[in-house]
Scaffold this motif. Structure first.
Motif, short mmCIF file in Angstrom:
data_model
loop_
_atom_site.label_atom_id
_atom_site.label_comp_id
_atom_site.label_asym_id
_atom_site.label_seq_id
_atom_site.Cartn_x
_atom_site.Cartn_y
_atom_site.Cartn_z
N ILE A 78 0.87 -1.17 0.00
CA ILE A 78 0.00 0.00 0.00
C ILE A 78 0.90 1.22 0.00
CG2 ILE A 78 -1.70 1.35 1.27
CD1 ILE A 78 -3.06 -1.15 2.04
N MET A 79 0.63 2.12 -0.96
CA MET A 79 1.44 3.31 -1.15
C MET A 79 0.61 4.56 -0.93
SD MET A 79 2.76 0.58 -2.85
CE MET A 79 1.56 0.38 -4.12
N ASP A 80 1.27 5.64 -0.51
CA ASP A 80 0.57 6.91 -0.36
C ASP A 80 0.43 7.56 -1.74
OD1 ASP A 80 3.02 8.15 -0.97
OD2 ASP A 80 3.38 8.80 1.09
N GLN A 81 -0.09 8.79 -1.76
CA GLN A 81 -0.36 9.43 -3.06
C GLN A 81 0.91 9.80 -3.82
OE1 GLN A 81 -2.89 12.45 -1.45
NE2 GLN A 81 -1.33 14.02 -1.65
N ASP A 82 2.06 9.76 -3.16
CA ASP A 82 3.33 10.02 -3.85
C ASP A 82 4.00 8.74 -4.33
OD1 ASP A 82 3.13 12.81 -3.35
OD2 ASP A 82 3.91 12.49 -1.32
N GLY B 13 -3.96 7.16 -2.63
CA GLY B 13 -2.85 6.21 -2.60
C GLY B 13 -3.10 5.12 -3.62
N ALA B 14 -2.35 4.03 -3.47
CA ALA B 14 -2.49 2.90 -4.39
C ALA B 14 -2.27 1.61 -3.63
CB ALA B 14 -1.49 3.01 -5.54
N ILE B 15 -2.86 0.56 -4.15
CA ILE B 15 -2.63 -0.78 -3.61
C ILE B 15 -2.06 -1.62 -4.73
CG2 ILE B 15 -5.02 -1.50 -4.04
CD1 ILE B 15 -4.67 -3.20 -1.39
N GLY B 16 -1.02 -2.37 -4.41
CA GLY B 16 -0.38 -3.22 -5.40
C GLY B 16 -0.45 -4.67 -4.97
N ILE B 17 -0.72 -5.54 -5.94
CA ILE B 17 -0.75 -6.98 -5.70
C ILE B 17 0.29 -7.61 -6.62
CG2 ILE B 17 -2.15 -9.08 -5.72
CD1 ILE B 17 -4.61 -7.24 -5.54
#
Length: 175
Positions: free
Chosen positions: A24-28, A87-91
């Motif tokens: 899980i990443m923030d908006q940056d 933010g973003a979520i990566g799998i």
């Protein structure tokens, strides 16, 4: 609203159920939580791209971006909260394998964010209500403070007023 603590909880709960690495990443694009704790704090360029574009970005094996610091095949999706990408979520995995449940993971993440937000609002409302009653019980109430607390509670008291104060006292074993 997307805190490191909440991100860690989401990663932990999601990974436990899917047996896949989640970031899980923030908006940056900075990694807040990951199944690989060594990646926390690193910038994830593909996640930053997903946030910037506001759409899912898939990385297939052999994609030139996999040569960038730690980027692995998988799917990165923007996380939207109250109409804003936060933010973003990566799998991690083959996009063809993880795409099937990626949208469910994002939905669960956004629901957990909403739940956390509602709980925070309720906790704040409870604290404000307690402050309101404490202000009313004061020997010399500060009515400007009381009015401010009423506004924070979105309450509109209208006459006639009825105030009841009940004090509960614990009974000792002697009574």
């Amino acid at each position: 609203m997307l805190t490191r603590e909440l991100a860690e909880r989401i990663v932990r709960e999601t990974m436990r159920r899917l047996n896949r690495n989640i970031n899980i990443m923030d908006q940056d694009g900075t990694i807040l939580a990951s199944g690989d704790p060594q990646r926390v704090g690193e910038r994830h360029a593909v996640a930053a791209e997903a946030v910037r574009r506001g759409e899912t970005v898939a990385i297939a094996p052999g994609d030139p971006r996999t040569r960038e610091g730690g980027v692995r095949p998988g799917v990165n999706m923007p996380i939207v909260f109250h109409g804003r990408t936060i933010g973003a979520i990566g799998i991690t995995g083959l996009p063809s394998e993880v795409a099937e449940f990626a949208e469910l993971v994002r939905m669960a993440t956004e629901l957990m964010l909403q739940q956390s937000y509602v709980m925070t609002l309720e906790e704040n409302r409870s604290r404000i209500a307690a402050s309101f009653f404490a202000a009313l019980e004061a020997p010399s109430p500060d009515y400007d403070s009381v009015r401010s607390l009423v506004r924070l509670l979105n309450a509109e008291p209208r006459p006639p007023y009825r105030v009841i104060v009940v004090r509960w006292a614990a009974l000792s074993e002697d009574h």
